[in-house]
Enzyme design. Structure first.
Site, short mmCIF file in Angstrom:
data_model
loop_
_atom_site.label_atom_id
_atom_site.label_comp_id
_atom_site.label_asym_id
_atom_site.label_seq_id
_atom_site.Cartn_x
_atom_site.Cartn_y
_atom_site.Cartn_z
N GLY A 10 0.84 -1.21 0.00
CA GLY A 10 0.00 0.00 0.00
C GLY A 10 0.86 1.24 0.00
O GLY A 10 1.93 1.25 0.59
N ARG A 72 0.49 -4.66 -5.04
CA ARG A 72 0.63 -5.77 -4.09
C ARG A 72 1.02 -7.05 -4.82
O ARG A 72 0.64 -8.15 -4.43
CB ARG A 72 -0.67 -5.96 -3.30
CG ARG A 72 -1.05 -4.76 -2.42
CD ARG A 72 -2.10 -5.14 -1.41
NE ARG A 72 -2.59 -3.99 -0.65
CZ ARG A 72 -1.98 -3.49 0.42
NH1 ARG A 72 -0.87 -4.04 0.86
NH2 ARG A 72 -2.49 -2.44 1.06
N ASP A 103 5.67 -5.86 5.52
CA ASP A 103 6.07 -7.26 5.70
C ASP A 103 5.98 -8.08 4.41
O ASP A 103 6.83 -8.94 4.16
CB ASP A 103 5.28 -7.92 6.85
CG ASP A 103 3.78 -7.77 6.69
OD1 ASP A 103 3.33 -6.99 5.82
OD2 ASP A 103 3.05 -8.43 7.44
N THR A 125 4.97 1.42 6.38
CA THR A 125 3.53 1.09 6.49
C THR A 125 2.87 2.02 7.49
O THR A 125 3.47 2.32 8.54
CB THR A 125 3.26 -0.37 6.92
OG1 THR A 125 1.87 -0.49 7.25
CG2 THR A 125 4.07 -0.83 8.11
N ASP A 127 0.55 1.05 9.18
CA ASP A 127 0.06 0.16 10.25
C ASP A 127 1.05 0.04 11.42
O ASP A 127 0.67 -0.41 12.50
CB ASP A 127 -0.20 -1.25 9.71
CG ASP A 127 -1.21 -1.26 8.57
OD1 ASP A 127 -1.97 -0.29 8.45
OD2 ASP A 127 -1.22 -2.24 7.80
N ASP A 129 3.31 -2.13 11.94
CA ASP A 129 3.26 -3.51 12.45
C ASP A 129 4.47 -4.36 12.07
O ASP A 129 4.41 -5.58 12.15
CB ASP A 129 1.96 -4.19 11.99
CG ASP A 129 1.88 -4.29 10.46
OD1 ASP A 129 2.71 -3.69 9.77
OD2 ASP A 129 0.96 -4.98 9.97
N ARG A 171 -4.96 -2.93 9.85
CA ARG A 171 -5.00 -4.39 9.65
C ARG A 171 -5.06 -5.13 10.98
O ARG A 171 -5.96 -4.85 11.75
CB ARG A 171 -3.80 -4.84 8.81
CG ARG A 171 -4.20 -5.96 7.84
CD ARG A 171 -3.02 -6.56 7.16
NE ARG A 171 -2.59 -5.90 5.96
CZ ARG A 171 -3.22 -5.96 4.79
NH1 ARG A 171 -4.33 -6.61 4.68
NH2 ARG A 171 -2.72 -5.36 3.74
O1 F6P Z 1 -1.31 -1.97 5.11
C1 F6P Z 1 -1.81 -0.69 4.93
C2 F6P Z 1 -3.31 -0.72 4.74
O2 F6P Z 1 -3.77 0.60 4.57
C3 F6P Z 1 -4.10 -1.42 5.85
O3 F6P Z 1 -4.25 -0.62 6.99
C4 F6P Z 1 -5.37 -1.76 5.13
O4 F6P Z 1 -6.03 -2.86 5.71
C5 F6P Z 1 -4.89 -2.08 3.75
O5 F6P Z 1 -3.65 -1.45 3.59
C6 F6P Z 1 -5.82 -1.63 2.65
O6 F6P Z 1 -5.29 -2.05 1.43
P1 F6P Z 1 -5.79 -1.61 0.01
O7 F6P Z 1 -5.28 -0.23 -0.26
O8 F6P Z 1 -5.20 -2.61 -0.90
O9 F6P Z 1 -7.29 -1.62 0.06
#
Ligand code: F6P
Length: 359
Positions: A10, A72, A103, A125, A127, A129, A171
């Site tokens: 992301g 991704r 990760d 990130t 997150d 995490d 997440r």
């Molecule tokens: O990992 C970052 C994040 O924004 C998470 O918090 C969320 O669950 C996910 O990516 C959303 O991903 P996408 O942009 O693919 O919908």
């Protein structure tokens, strides 16, 4: 040296600041040249690249997103994916690769490292995490965005005597919810690490209103889980029906609305939801993230020149250090007890004694 670079997963505020720092230090101090691979690992799979030089990084410091774009893409899910990545790296005759990601992205970096690729990672990130580091860049911006949203819904909650539920990203880790909830003065904070009892949440809100407060703010992480029953609506994180990404992650989202409905049903208080979603990831990085991203960029290019491959630039205390990639990806880093204690520490005695949340 000739160094490749990519941004995966992301997008995240500060990606451009990292790219700029790597290129500037590499050009000014080491006489390096750079190749930017486009759209994360897809760039290596499909040989999509752009030259990266001082001119291409001019003016990008405050810009969100990433000039290299991202995806991704998981090369391990494509036929001969890792071999194709290695072939592309060889074609460009690179001395090293810098992978900027979370990760998932860094797990591929580790796999390539195990196959002999000279790779260095940078932790990205919102997150927060990733293991091995105290903070990832992008997190601070996301927390600031969420906090200012909570401040805004506060005034509407007060004006309308409402309960306002704010759903944030993160997440499986509650960092964004916990930090923005504390910073925004939330009355209830629900995180994935601690499955919550909806009846206790409702009771907390009722008790608060019983002592004269006429509105409440609930911050819920997208990955938070109902503890009460085990059917799909109540026992698991709520997921939008959008399938999984190539790394096997389900698309989270929707718990805020469900929670609001259950709170209103149990308390009778008018309840509304705000889902912050990708607003937390977009736009200009905070000053803190610009500085952290710049420090990571400088750290990574220095690591390349010291030959510290298979490692990631990390923040430990207030120092940028080098840690093995395997440590960074070993385990999802969830919120620590100290921060949970901080949130619990500011809870109203009345509600705290009822063991409502964050316990
Ligand atoms: O990992 C970052 C994040 O924004 C998470 O918090 C969320 O669950 C996910 O990516 C959303 O991903 P996408 O942009 O693919 O919908």
């Amino acid at each position: 040296m000739k160094v490749g670079m990519l941004t995966g997963g992301g997008d995240c505020p500060g990606l451009n600041a990292v790219i700029r720092a790597i290129v500037r230090k590499g050009c000014f101090h080491y006489d390096d040249t750079f190749v930017g691979f486009l759209e994360g690992w897809r760039g290596l799979l499909e040989d999509k690249s752009m030259p990266l030089d001082l001119a291409s990084v001019g003016g990008i410091l405050p810009r969100g997103g990433t000039i290299l774009r991202t995806s991704r893409t998981n090369p391990d899910k494509h036929a001969d994916g890792l071999d194709r990545c290695i072939a592309t790296l060889q074609k460009y005759d690179l001395d090293a690769l810098i992978a900027i990601g979370g990760d998932d992205t860094l797990s591929i970096a580790q796999k390539l490292h195990e196959r002999g690729t000279k790779v260095v990672g940078i932790p990205k990130t919102i997150d927060n995490d990733l293991g091995g580091t105290d903070y990832t860049f992008g997190f601070d911006t996301a927390v600031n965005v969420a906090t200012s949203a909570i401040d805004r819904v506060h005034t509407t909650a007060e004006a309308h005597n409402r309960v306002m539920v704010v759903e944030v990203m993160g997440r499986d880790a509650g960092w964004i919810a916990l930090y923005s909830g504390i910073a925004g003065g939330a009355d209830v904070i629900l995180i994935p690490e601690t499955p919550f009892d909806i009846d206790k949440v409702a009771e907390t809100i009722r008790l608060r209103h019983a002592r004269g407060r006429y509105f409440s703010i609930v911050v819920v992480s997208e990955g938070a889980k109902f503890a009460t029953t085990l059917d799909i609506e109540h026992g698991e994180p709520v997921v939008a029906d959008l399938g999984k990404d190539e790394f096997g992650h389900v698309h989270l989202g929707g718990i805020g609305n469900l929670l609001a409905r259950e709170i209103e049903k149990r308390t009778g208080f008018e309840t509304r939801t705000v889902v912050l979603g990708h607003i937390q990831r977009g736009g200009t990085p905070s000053a803190f993230d610009r500085v952290l991203a710049t420090r990571y960029g400088i750290g990574a290019i220095d690591m390349v020149h010291r030959g510290e491959f298979g490692c990631m630039a990390a923040l430990r205390g207030n120092k940028i250090v080098s840690v093995p990639l395997v440590d960074a990806i070993a385990k999802n880093r969830t919120v620590d007890q100290e921060m949970i204690d901080v949130a619990y520490g500011i809870l109203d005695k009345l509600t705290r004694d009822k063991e409502t949340v964050m316990k």
